[in-house]
Scaffold this motif. Structure first.
Motif, PDB file in Angstrom:
ATOM      1  N   LEU A 207     -10.662  24.389  10.960  1.00 54.92           N
ATOM      2  CA  LEU A 207     -11.416  23.743   9.890  1.00 54.92           C
ATOM      3  C   LEU A 207     -10.601  22.653   9.196  1.00 54.92           C
ATOM      4  CD1 LEU A 207     -13.032  26.881   8.226  1.00 54.92           C
ATOM      5  CD2 LEU A 207     -14.255  25.087   9.480  1.00 54.92           C
ATOM      6  N   ALA A 208     -11.287  21.618   8.782  1.00 56.81           N
ATOM      7  CA  ALA A 208     -10.663  20.577   7.963  1.00 56.81           C
ATOM      8  C   ALA A 208     -11.013  20.863   6.506  1.00 56.81           C
ATOM      9  CB  ALA A 208     -11.174  19.199   8.374  1.00 56.81           C
ATOM     10  N   PRO A 209     -10.053  21.283   5.688  1.00 54.51           N
ATOM     11  CA  PRO A 209     -10.373  21.594   4.291  1.00 54.51           C
ATOM     12  C   PRO A 209     -10.859  20.368   3.541  1.00 54.51           C
ATOM     13  CG  PRO A 209      -7.998  21.588   4.651  1.00 54.51           C
ATOM     14  CD  PRO A 209      -8.635  21.476   5.997  1.00 54.51           C
ATOM     15  N   ALA A 210     -11.730  20.600   2.585  1.00 56.74           N
ATOM     16  CA  ALA A 210     -12.267  19.501   1.785  1.00 56.74           C
ATOM     17  C   ALA A 210     -11.142  18.753   1.082  1.00 56.74           C
ATOM     18  CB  ALA A 210     -13.259  20.043   0.754  1.00 56.74           C
ATOM     19  N   ALA A 211     -11.265  17.452   1.060  1.00 54.70           N
ATOM     20  CA  ALA A 211     -10.266  16.628   0.375  1.00 54.70           C
ATOM     21  C   ALA A 211     -10.331  16.879  -1.126  1.00 54.70           C
ATOM     22  CB  ALA A 211     -10.512  15.161   0.672  1.00 54.70           C
ATOM     23  N   LEU A 212      -9.183  16.803  -1.763  1.00 57.78           N
ATOM     24  CA  LEU A 212      -9.130  16.943  -3.213  1.00 57.78           C
ATOM     25  C   LEU A 212      -9.628  15.647  -3.846  1.00 57.78           C
ATOM     26  CD1 LEU A 212      -5.673  18.669  -3.768  1.00 57.78           C
ATOM     27  CD2 LEU A 212      -7.910  19.725  -3.418  1.00 57.78           C
ATOM     28  N   VAL A 213     -10.622  15.773  -4.712  1.00 54.83           N
ATOM     29  CA  VAL A 213     -11.166  14.592  -5.384  1.00 54.83           C
ATOM     30  C   VAL A 213     -10.579  14.517  -6.796  1.00 54.83           C
ATOM     31  CG1 VAL A 213     -13.230  14.392  -3.968  1.00 54.83           C
ATOM     32  CG2 VAL A 213     -13.228  15.960  -5.903  1.00 54.83           C
ATOM     33  N   SER A 214     -11.331  13.977  -7.726  1.00 53.18           N
ATOM     34  CA  SER A 214     -10.748  13.752  -9.045  1.00 53.18           C
ATOM     35  C   SER A 214     -10.502  15.046  -9.803  1.00 53.18           C
ATOM     36  CB  SER A 214     -11.658  12.826  -9.871  1.00 53.18           C
ATOM     37  OG  SER A 214     -12.948  13.412 -10.001  1.00 53.18           O
ATOM     38  N   ARG A 215     -11.370  16.065  -9.612  1.00 56.29           N
ATOM     39  CA  ARG A 215     -11.167  17.333 -10.296  1.00 56.29           C
ATOM     40  C   ARG A 215     -11.919  18.437  -9.589  1.00 56.29           C
ATOM     41  NH1 ARG A 215     -15.290  18.113 -14.259  1.00 56.29           N
ATOM     42  NH2 ARG A 215     -16.797  16.404 -14.288  1.00 56.29           N
ATOM     43  N   CYS A 216     -11.685  19.646 -10.029  1.00 57.43           N
ATOM     44  CA  CYS A 216     -12.254  20.840  -9.413  1.00 57.43           C
ATOM     45  C   CYS A 216     -13.715  20.999  -9.852  1.00 57.43           C
ATOM     46  CB  CYS A 216     -11.426  22.052  -9.844  1.00 57.43           C
ATOM     47  SG  CYS A 216     -12.077  23.639  -9.290  1.00 57.43           S
ATOM     48  N   THR A 217     -14.635  21.044  -8.865  1.00 54.74           N
ATOM     49  CA  THR A 217     -16.059  21.197  -9.191  1.00 54.74           C
ATOM     50  C   THR A 217     -16.755  22.254  -8.333  1.00 54.74           C
ATOM     51  OG1 THR A 217     -16.722  19.449  -7.642  1.00 54.74           O
ATOM     52  CG2 THR A 217     -16.270  18.785  -9.931  1.00 54.74           C
ATOM     53  N   ARG A 218     -16.058  22.811  -7.341  1.00 55.51           N
ATOM     54  CA  ARG A 218     -16.708  23.753  -6.421  1.00 55.51           C
ATOM     55  C   ARG A 218     -15.903  25.058  -6.384  1.00 55.51           C
ATOM     56  NH1 ARG A 218     -16.385  19.331  -1.758  1.00 55.51           N
ATOM     57  NH2 ARG A 218     -14.315  19.404  -2.694  1.00 55.51           N
ATOM     58  N   VAL A 219     -16.512  26.141  -6.848  1.00 56.89           N
ATOM     59  CA  VAL A 219     -15.840  27.437  -6.926  1.00 56.89           C
ATOM     60  C   VAL A 219     -16.513  28.400  -5.947  1.00 56.89           C
ATOM     61  CG1 VAL A 219     -15.262  29.405  -8.398  1.00 56.89           C
ATOM     62  CG2 VAL A 219     -15.206  27.072  -9.337  1.00 56.89           C
ATOM     63  N   PHE A 220     -15.700  29.058  -5.141  1.00 56.50           N
ATOM     64  CA  PHE A 220     -16.192  30.078  -4.209  1.00 56.50           C
ATOM     65  C   PHE A 220     -15.677  31.435  -4.663  1.00 56.50           C
ATOM     66  CE2 PHE A 220     -15.659  32.365  -0.013  1.00 56.50           C
ATOM     67  CZ  PHE A 220     -17.009  32.685   0.116  1.00 56.50           C
ATOM     68  N   VAL A 221     -16.581  32.391  -4.801  1.00 56.59           N
ATOM     69  CA  VAL A 221     -16.256  33.720  -5.302  1.00 56.59           C
ATOM     70  C   VAL A 221     -16.592  34.736  -4.221  1.00 56.59           C
ATOM     71  CG1 VAL A 221     -16.671  35.433  -7.113  1.00 56.59           C
ATOM     72  CG2 VAL A 221     -16.859  32.977  -7.635  1.00 56.59           C
ATOM     73  N   THR A 222     -15.649  35.610  -3.899  1.00 58.59           N
ATOM     74  CA  THR A 222     -15.908  36.631  -2.888  1.00 58.59           C
ATOM     75  C   THR A 222     -15.074  37.873  -3.164  1.00 58.59           C
ATOM     76  OG1 THR A 222     -15.785  37.181  -0.517  1.00 58.59           O
ATOM     77  CG2 THR A 222     -14.178  35.584  -1.344  1.00 58.59           C
ATOM     78  N   GLY A 223     -15.651  39.019  -2.866  1.00 57.34           N
ATOM     79  CA  GLY A 223     -14.912  40.276  -2.927  1.00 57.34           C
ATOM     80  C   GLY A 223     -14.685  40.845  -1.553  1.00 57.34           C
ATOM     81  N   GLY A 224     -14.831  40.003  -0.508  1.00 50.55           N
ATOM     82  CA  GLY A 224     -14.753  40.498   0.860  1.00 50.55           C
ATOM     83  C   GLY A 224     -16.139  40.863   1.360  1.00 50.55           C
ATOM     84  N   SER A 225     -16.210  41.319   2.614  1.00 51.40           N
ATOM     85  CA  SER A 225     -17.508  41.588   3.230  1.00 51.40           C
ATOM     86  C   SER A 225     -18.287  42.681   2.513  1.00 51.40           C
ATOM     87  CB  SER A 225     -17.312  41.963   4.704  1.00 51.40           C
ATOM     88  OG  SER A 225     -16.500  43.116   4.824  1.00 51.40           O
ATOM     89  N   GLN A 226     -17.564  43.625   1.878  1.00 49.19           N
ATOM     90  CA  GLN A 226     -18.237  44.710   1.161  1.00 49.19           C
ATOM     91  C   GLN A 226     -18.495  44.373  -0.303  1.00 49.19           C
ATOM     92  OE1 GLN A 226     -19.287  47.403   2.928  1.00 49.19           O
ATOM     93  NE2 GLN A 226     -18.487  46.213   4.637  1.00 49.19           N
ATOM     94  N   GLY A 227     -17.932  43.258  -0.757  1.00 49.13           N
ATOM     95  CA  GLY A 227     -18.080  42.908  -2.155  1.00 49.13           C
ATOM     96  C   GLY A 227     -17.052  43.626  -3.025  1.00 49.13           C
ATOM     97  N   ALA A 228     -16.976  43.226  -4.282  1.00 54.53           N
ATOM     98  CA  ALA A 228     -16.071  43.858  -5.244  1.00 54.53           C
ATOM     99  C   ALA A 228     -16.795  43.882  -6.579  1.00 54.53           C
ATOM    100  CB  ALA A 228     -14.763  43.079  -5.342  1.00 54.53           C
ATOM    101  N   ARG A 229     -17.171  45.058  -7.024  1.00 60.58           N
ATOM    102  CA  ARG A 229     -17.989  45.169  -8.239  1.00 60.58           C
ATOM    103  C   ARG A 229     -17.326  44.527  -9.443  1.00 60.58           C
ATOM    104  NH1 ARG A 229     -21.717  50.117  -9.215  1.00 60.58           N
ATOM    105  NH2 ARG A 229     -22.959  48.694  -7.934  1.00 60.58           N
ATOM    106  N   ARG A 230     -16.030  44.704  -9.591  1.00 54.74           N
ATOM    107  CA  ARG A 230     -15.343  44.140 -10.765  1.00 54.74           C
ATOM    108  C   ARG A 230     -15.487  42.620 -10.781  1.00 54.74           C
ATOM    109  NH1 ARG A 230     -13.356  46.939 -15.122  1.00 54.74           N
ATOM    110  NH2 ARG A 230     -12.275  48.384 -13.721  1.00 54.74           N
TER     111      ARG A 230
END
Length: 372
Positions: A176-199
């Motif tokens: 994969l080619a990671p997304a280039a860093l632009v002027s600031r952070c605007t895209r957040v990815f949240v994951t707890g793994g395949s089973q999820g994480a309640r907390r």
């Protein structure tokens, strides 16, 4: 020994986390040595049965159960099945006659490595966590070498030879080619793994409305797992339409590597494979280490925090208020965000699978020389 003659048996995959580096190593061996032979040994009925065969790798299975050392019944079941599993593993080794046996961690590798010791077949172990798991600690003395993902692992295995290789990552993630860093952070990815994480799920759903209101260009993608999918979907549905369009929620994404590569910031647990993939892609991280299973994820977090690639939140402290504060601090400081991304990239080892393959081939050559 010619490279095309190398026969490797890789045992592991009791959990999905252990299977990822096992499968990545098997695929790297196939690429490096198309005429060689690679077999993965997994648990009968386990996650390996589908994923390994889908990857075109030969799979053998053993009848062995996982073990929870806090549960006497679980220990008893494992001990009852271990002799039978070891006998089955010996039969497999006699049939395949591998040049090297690789233990990929987890309970599946125990009978296979035990059988390799009995047949004097050299063993290479792989350890994906900073603090080695029980199987690695038990088997390290009998291995020619332990391939580690963290420099700190060495001090926990004082009687073993260790080589820092990094944790092998999936080839599709490495490509994969990671997304280039632009002027600031605007895209957040949240994951707890395949089973999820309640907390993590509850903290995120508790602050997502305020975050989206405060940052009009913020996009949040959330893999919540099946356990909390109804709750998270309900929170998303309750958002005003203008906010809901910027909050993408699924129980599981098939393209999680691509989602991670496209993100400017990743919020997740601190499993060895997730950290290896995220740092190989140079993504800044907010880490919430899983507090159980011996607390091994707390050890994994340390070098990423010390290196400036991540911020850590203890599980009990991961409230909506704390998570929002940590995300906001990064969104509001573009220089810090870019520095975290660069630190993550420096810590990444995208070539870890190739390094493990070189180690396996080295052990095979040394063994062939000794027995010639």
């Amino acid at each position: 020994m010619e490279r095309c003659d190398v026969r490797v048996l890789i045992a592991g995959g009791g959990t999905g986390g252990h299977l990822t580096p096992v499968l990545a190593t098997a695929q790297a061996l196939r690429r490096a040595d198309p005429d060689g032979e690679v077999i993965v040994v997994g648990r009968s009925g386990g996650v390996a049965e589908r994923l390994v065969t889908d990857a075109g790798i030969q799979l053998e299975t053993l009848d062995i159960s996982g073990v929870d050392v806090s549960d006497p019944r679980s220990v008893a079941r494992m001990l009852v099945r271990l002799p039978s599993s070891t006998r089955s593993a010996r039969k497999l080794l006699k049939r395949m006659r591998p040049d090297v046996v690789v233990g990929g961690g987890g309970y599946v590798c125990v009978p296979v490595v035990a059988a390799a010791r009995l047949q004097r077949t050299p063993v290479v172990l792989m350890e994906q966590n900073a603090y080695p798991g029980r199987a690695t600690r038990l088997l390290a003395r009998s291995a020619r070498v332990v391939a580690t993902s963290f420099a700190d692992t060495r001090r926990h295995l004082p009687h073993a030879r260790t080589v820092l290789t990094g944790n092998p990552i999936r080839p599709e993630v490495r490509a994969l080619a990671p997304a280039a860093l632009v002027s600031r952070c605007t895209r957040v990815f949240v994951t707890g793994g395949s089973q999820g994480a309640r907390r993590i799920n509850r903290a995120m759903t508790g602050c997502v409305h305020a975050l989206l209101m405060e940052y009009p260009d913020l996009q949040v993608t959330h893999q919540c797992g099946t356990l909390d999918s109804e709750h998270v979907a309900a929170v998303a549905h309750a958002l005003p339409p203008s906010l809901r369009s910027r909050y993408t929620v699924e129980a599981f994404f098939d393209d999680i590597g691509a989602r991670m590569a496209a993100a400017d910031l990743v919020v997740m647990r601190a499993g060895g494979s997730s950290l290896a993939e995220c740092s190989a892609l140079g993504r800044p991280m907010i880490l919430v280490p899983y507090p159980y299973a011996g607390g091994h994820q707390a050890h994994n977090v340390a070098p990423y925090v010390a290196g400036g690639a991540a911020v850590a939140i203890e599980d009990a402290a991961c409230t909506p208020e704390r998570l929002m504060a940590e995300i906001r601090a990064i969104l509001d400081d573009a220089a810090r965000w870019r520095s975290m991304a660069e630190a993550s990239r420096r810590l990444g080892r995208p070539d870890a699978a190739d390094r493990v393959v070189e180690l396996i081939e080295q052990v095979a050559r040394e063994h062939a020389t000794r027995t010639a």
